[in-house]
Write a protein that holds these residues in place. Structure first.
Motif, PDB file in Angstrom:
ATOM      1  N   ARG A 154      57.083 -74.589   8.987  1.00  0.00           N
ATOM      2  CA  ARG A 154      57.428 -74.059   7.659  1.00  0.00           C
ATOM      3  C   ARG A 154      57.660 -72.543   7.672  1.00  0.00           C
ATOM      4  NH1 ARG A 154      53.060 -77.685   6.679  1.00  0.00           N
ATOM      5  NH2 ARG A 154      53.771 -79.609   5.659  1.00  0.00           N
ATOM      6  N   ARG A 155      57.939 -71.995   8.804  1.00  0.00           N
ATOM      7  CA  ARG A 155      58.210 -70.559   8.874  1.00  0.00           C
ATOM      8  C   ARG A 155      59.651 -70.268   8.454  1.00  0.00           C
ATOM      9  NH1 ARG A 155      56.547 -67.932  14.424  1.00  0.00           N
ATOM     10  NH2 ARG A 155      57.055 -66.108  13.123  1.00  0.00           N
ATOM     11  N   HIS A 156      59.829 -69.102   7.855  1.00  0.00           N
ATOM     12  CA  HIS A 156      61.159 -68.594   7.487  1.00  0.00           C
ATOM     13  C   HIS A 156      61.886 -69.516   6.494  1.00  0.00           C
ATOM     14  CE1 HIS A 156      60.464 -65.805  10.734  1.00  0.00           C
ATOM     15  NE2 HIS A 156      60.455 -66.782  11.631  1.00  0.00           N
ATOM     16  N   LEU A 157      61.138 -70.147   5.599  1.00  0.00           N
ATOM     17  CA  LEU A 157      61.769 -70.985   4.585  1.00  0.00           C
ATOM     18  C   LEU A 157      62.103 -70.195   3.322  1.00  0.00           C
ATOM     19  CD1 LEU A 157      59.626 -74.252   4.842  1.00  0.00           C
ATOM     20  CD2 LEU A 157      61.858 -73.767   5.873  1.00  0.00           C
ATOM     21  N   ALA A 158      61.357 -69.129   3.046  1.00  0.00           N
ATOM     22  CA  ALA A 158      61.595 -68.301   1.860  1.00  0.00           C
ATOM     23  C   ALA A 158      62.325 -67.035   2.269  1.00  0.00           C
ATOM     24  CB  ALA A 158      60.273 -67.965   1.163  1.00  0.00           C
ATOM     25  N   HIS A 159      63.320 -66.644   1.477  1.00  0.00           N
ATOM     26  CA  HIS A 159      64.150 -65.480   1.803  1.00  0.00           C
ATOM     27  C   HIS A 159      64.247 -64.565   0.584  1.00  0.00           C
ATOM     28  CE1 HIS A 159      65.610 -67.650   5.409  1.00  0.00           C
ATOM     29  NE2 HIS A 159      65.545 -68.713   4.608  1.00  0.00           N
ATOM     30  N   MET A 160      64.104 -63.276   0.828  1.00  0.00           N
ATOM     31  CA  MET A 160      64.299 -62.309  -0.244  1.00  0.00           C
ATOM     32  C   MET A 160      65.787 -62.214  -0.573  1.00  0.00           C
ATOM     33  SD  MET A 160      61.388 -61.219  -1.234  1.00  0.00           S
ATOM     34  CE  MET A 160      61.990 -59.867  -2.251  1.00  0.00           C
ATOM     35  N   ALA A 161      66.081 -62.221  -1.852  1.00  0.00           N
ATOM     36  CA  ALA A 161      67.476 -62.222  -2.292  1.00  0.00           C
ATOM     37  C   ALA A 161      67.870 -60.846  -2.808  1.00  0.00           C
ATOM     38  CB  ALA A 161      67.685 -63.269  -3.385  1.00  0.00           C
ATOM     39  N   TRP A 162      69.012 -60.393  -2.357  1.00  0.00           N
ATOM     40  CA  TRP A 162      69.658 -59.200  -2.895  1.00  0.00           C
ATOM     41  C   TRP A 162      71.163 -59.416  -2.713  1.00  0.00           C
ATOM     42  CZ3 TRP A 162      72.068 -55.295   0.358  1.00  0.00           C
ATOM     43  CH2 TRP A 162      72.005 -55.610   1.715  1.00  0.00           C
ATOM     44  N   TRP A 163      71.954 -58.498  -3.223  1.00  0.00           N
ATOM     45  CA  TRP A 163      73.388 -58.741  -3.216  1.00  0.00           C
ATOM     46  C   TRP A 163      73.983 -58.796  -1.815  1.00  0.00           C
ATOM     47  CZ3 TRP A 163      75.036 -55.156  -7.870  1.00  0.00           C
ATOM     48  CH2 TRP A 163      74.678 -55.804  -9.055  1.00  0.00           C
ATOM     49  N   GLY A 164      73.226 -58.371  -0.809  1.00  0.00           N
ATOM     50  CA  GLY A 164      73.736 -58.456   0.554  1.00  0.00           C
ATOM     51  C   GLY A 164      73.731 -59.867   1.106  1.00  0.00           C
ATOM     52  N   ASN A 165      72.803 -60.718   0.658  1.00  0.00           N
ATOM     53  CA  ASN A 165      72.748 -62.087   1.174  1.00  0.00           C
ATOM     54  C   ASN A 165      72.860 -63.161   0.088  1.00  0.00           C
ATOM     55  OD1 ASN A 165      70.238 -61.949  -0.074  1.00  0.00           O
ATOM     56  ND2 ASN A 165      69.100 -61.813   1.838  1.00  0.00           N
ATOM     57  N   ARG A 166      72.839 -62.735  -1.169  1.00  0.00           N
ATOM     58  CA  ARG A 166      72.984 -63.712  -2.247  1.00  0.00           C
ATOM     59  C   ARG A 166      73.573 -63.032  -3.477  1.00  0.00           C
ATOM     60  NH1 ARG A 166      70.778 -68.855  -3.242  1.00  0.00           N
ATOM     61  NH2 ARG A 166      71.220 -69.433  -5.402  1.00  0.00           N
ATOM     62  N   PHE A 167      74.539 -63.701  -4.088  1.00  0.00           N
ATOM     63  CA  PHE A 167      75.146 -63.190  -5.304  1.00  0.00           C
ATOM     64  C   PHE A 167      75.344 -64.351  -6.271  1.00  0.00           C
ATOM     65  CE2 PHE A 167      78.752 -62.144  -8.038  1.00  0.00           C
ATOM     66  CZ  PHE A 167      78.345 -60.922  -8.546  1.00  0.00           C
ATOM     67  N   ASP A 168      74.762 -64.223  -7.460  1.00  0.00           N
ATOM     68  CA  ASP A 168      74.888 -65.241  -8.500  1.00  0.00           C
ATOM     69  C   ASP A 168      75.422 -64.583  -9.770  1.00  0.00           C
ATOM     70  OD1 ASP A 168      73.679 -67.031  -6.737  1.00  0.00           O
ATOM     71  OD2 ASP A 168      71.676 -66.568  -7.496  1.00  0.00           O
ATOM     72  N   MET A 169      76.164 -65.337 -10.541  1.00  0.00           N
ATOM     73  CA  MET A 169      76.701 -64.831 -11.798  1.00  0.00           C
ATOM     74  C   MET A 169      76.912 -65.993 -12.762  1.00  0.00           C
ATOM     75  SD  MET A 169      80.222 -62.683 -12.537  1.00  0.00           S
ATOM     76  CE  MET A 169      81.236 -64.146 -12.237  1.00  0.00           C
ATOM     77  N   ASN A 170      76.528 -65.763 -14.010  1.00  0.00           N
ATOM     78  CA  ASN A 170      76.748 -66.753 -15.059  1.00  0.00           C
ATOM     79  C   ASN A 170      77.387 -66.051 -16.250  1.00  0.00           C
ATOM     80  OD1 ASN A 170      75.145 -69.459 -14.304  1.00  0.00           O
ATOM     81  ND2 ASN A 170      73.971 -67.693 -13.570  1.00  0.00           N
ATOM     82  N   ALA A 171      78.507 -66.595 -16.714  1.00  0.00           N
ATOM     83  CA  ALA A 171      79.221 -66.001 -17.846  1.00  0.00           C
ATOM     84  C   ALA A 171      79.601 -67.101 -18.823  1.00  0.00           C
ATOM     85  CB  ALA A 171      80.467 -65.260 -17.360  1.00  0.00           C
ATOM     86  N   CYS A 172      79.706 -66.711 -20.086  1.00  0.00           N
ATOM     87  CA  CYS A 172      80.124 -67.688 -21.087  1.00  0.00           C
ATOM     88  C   CYS A 172      80.864 -66.995 -22.222  1.00  0.00           C
ATOM     89  CB  CYS A 172      78.929 -68.474 -21.645  1.00  0.00           C
ATOM     90  SG  CYS A 172      77.831 -67.524 -22.725  1.00  0.00           S
ATOM     91  N   LEU A 173      81.767 -67.731 -22.846  1.00  0.00           N
ATOM     92  CA  LEU A 173      82.479 -67.320 -24.048  1.00  0.00           C
ATOM     93  C   LEU A 173      82.320 -68.447 -25.060  1.00  0.00           C
ATOM     94  CD1 LEU A 173      85.787 -65.914 -22.496  1.00  0.00           C
ATOM     95  CD2 LEU A 173      83.894 -64.577 -23.445  1.00  0.00           C
ATOM     96  N   ALA A 174      81.873 -68.115 -26.267  1.00  0.00           N
ATOM     97  CA  ALA A 174      81.577 -69.155 -27.247  1.00  0.00           C
ATOM     98  C   ALA A 174      82.096 -68.759 -28.620  1.00  0.00           C
ATOM     99  CB  ALA A 174      80.075 -69.423 -27.318  1.00  0.00           C
TER     100      ALA A 174
END
Length: 298
Positions: free
Chosen positions: A215-235
Motif C-alpha cells: 500500500r505504499r505510494h497510493l496517495a499523491h499530493m495534487a497541484w497543477w503540475g500533476n493534476r488539473f480539474d475544472m468545473n463550469a456551468c451556465l444556468a
C-alpha cells in the motif's frame, strides 16, 4: 435660612419626575431590546434546485486501456444556496452534490464498452457584491469525489478506483432580468481546485497486490503540475410563482498524471431542473413581523 414652601414643592416635583423617568426607562428596556432584535431578525431562504442532465463524455485511464473512450454522460445534481448566518447580505454559501454515469466505447466501436461513475460533493463560501442588476461572488471551495471506471474487457485490471479531495477557489456572476414579466436569473460559475490529494496505484500494481499489503505510494499530493480539474456551468433560472425552472449547461474536465498512469475525463452536458426557495420555521420561535428576507441568489 429656611427654604420657602414653594422651593420645597418644586424640588419634590423634580425628584418624582426623575424617578418616574428612570422607572419608565427600566420598564421600556426589554421592549426596546425586543423591537431591536425583531428589526434585525433575518429570514434566509434556501434556494434548492435538482436537475437531470445528458451529454457527451470522454474517458482515458491508462490503468485500464491506452485508448480514449467516448460516449454519453447522464447526471443527477442538487444545488443548494443560502445566505450565511453572519453578514447575510455579503456572504453566501453553496453546496453542490451530484452523480454522473458515463457509458463510453472505443473509437473502433467493436463493442468494447467502459462504464464510469463519479460522485461529487462541493462546498463553497463566497463574498458577494451587487452592481445594479448583477451579483458577483468569489471565495474558497472544497470538494470530495469518489468513483470508479470499469472495463470488462481488461485482461489484468478491470476496475480503476477514483478518490480525491481538494481545496481551491470559486467565482460566479448572476444577472437578473424579466422574461414574460417573470423574474429570470442568468448565472455562471467556475470552480477551480488548486491543492489536494488523490488515490492512484502504480501502473503495474494490481488491486490484489494492494489487498496483500503493498500500500505504499497510493496517495499523491495534487497541484497543477500533476493534476488539473475544472468545473463550469451556465444556468438560466426562471421563477414562476414559488417554483423555479432551470436550464443548465455543465462542463467538467479532469486530468492527472502519477507513477506512469494518465487519467483524463471531460464531459459536456445540458440539463433541466426544478426547485424553489424554502424557509424552515420553528414553532418555538415564531416569525417576527419585523423580520427581513435575504436571498442567496439576488
Amino acid at each position: 435660612m429656611t427654604a420657602s414652601p414653594g422651593n420645597n414643592g418644586l424640588s419634590l416635583t423634580t425628584s418624582m419626575m426623575n424617578r418616574v423617568a428612570v422607572l419608565g426607562a427600566v420598564m421600556l428596556m426589554p421592549v426596546l431590546a425586543a423591537i431591536a432584535q425583531d428589526t434585525t431578525a433575518v429570514m434566509r431562504p434556501t434556494h434548492r434546485v435538482i436537475d437531470v442532465s445528458v451529454g457527451t463524455a470522454a474517458v482515458l485511464d491508462t490503468y485500464l486501456s491506452p485508448i480514449t473512450y467516448e460516449g454519453i454522460d447522464l447526471g443527477l445534481h442538487l444545488d443548494h444556496y443560502q445566505a450565511t448566518g453572519f453578514a447575510p447580505e455579503r456572504w453566501v454559501r453553496r453546496l453542490e452534490a451530484g452523480i454522473d454515469y458515463a457509458r463510453v466505447h472505443n473509437p473502433a466501436r467493436t463493442g468494447n464498452i467502459m462504464h464510469a461513475v463519479d460522485i461529487t460533493a462541493r462546498w463553497s463560501l463566497a463574498r458577494r457584491w451587487h452592481v445594479k442588476a448583477t451579483q458577483l461572488a468569489i471565495g474558497p471551495m472544497t470538494d470530495l469525489a469518489i468513483g470508479a471506471v470499469y472495463n470488462p474487457a481488461g485482461s489484468n485490471n478491470v476496475v480503476s478506483a477514483k478518490a480525491r479531495w481538494s481545496i481551491g477557489a470559486t467565482a460566479s456572476a448572476s444577472w437578473h432580468t424579466l422574461l414574460c414579466h417573470r423574474p429570470l436569473t442568468l448565472h455562471g460559475a467556475l470552480s477551480l481546485p488548486m491543492l489536494g490529494v488523490w488515490f492512484a496505484p502504480d501502473g503495474y500494481e494490481s488491486y490484489y497486490e494492494i489487498y496483500l499489503g503493498n500500500r505504499r505510494h497510493l496517495a499523491h499530493m495534487a497541484w497543477w503540475g500533476n493534476r488539473f480539474d475544472m468545473n463550469a456551468c451556465l444556468a438560466a433560472d426562471w421563477q414562476l410563482g414559488g417554483t423555479t425552472l432551470r436550464l443548465i449547461y455543465r462542463n467538467r474536465y479532469e486530468r492527472s498524471t502519477a507513477r506512469g498512469l494518465k487519467s483524463r475525463c471531460w464531459s459536456n452536458t445540458v440539463g433541466i431542473g426544478i426547485g424553489g426557495d424554502f424557509v424552515t420555521l420553528s414553532p418555538r420561535r415564531p416569525l417576527s413581523r419585523y423580520a427581513r428576507t435575504v436571498h442567496a441568489t439576488r
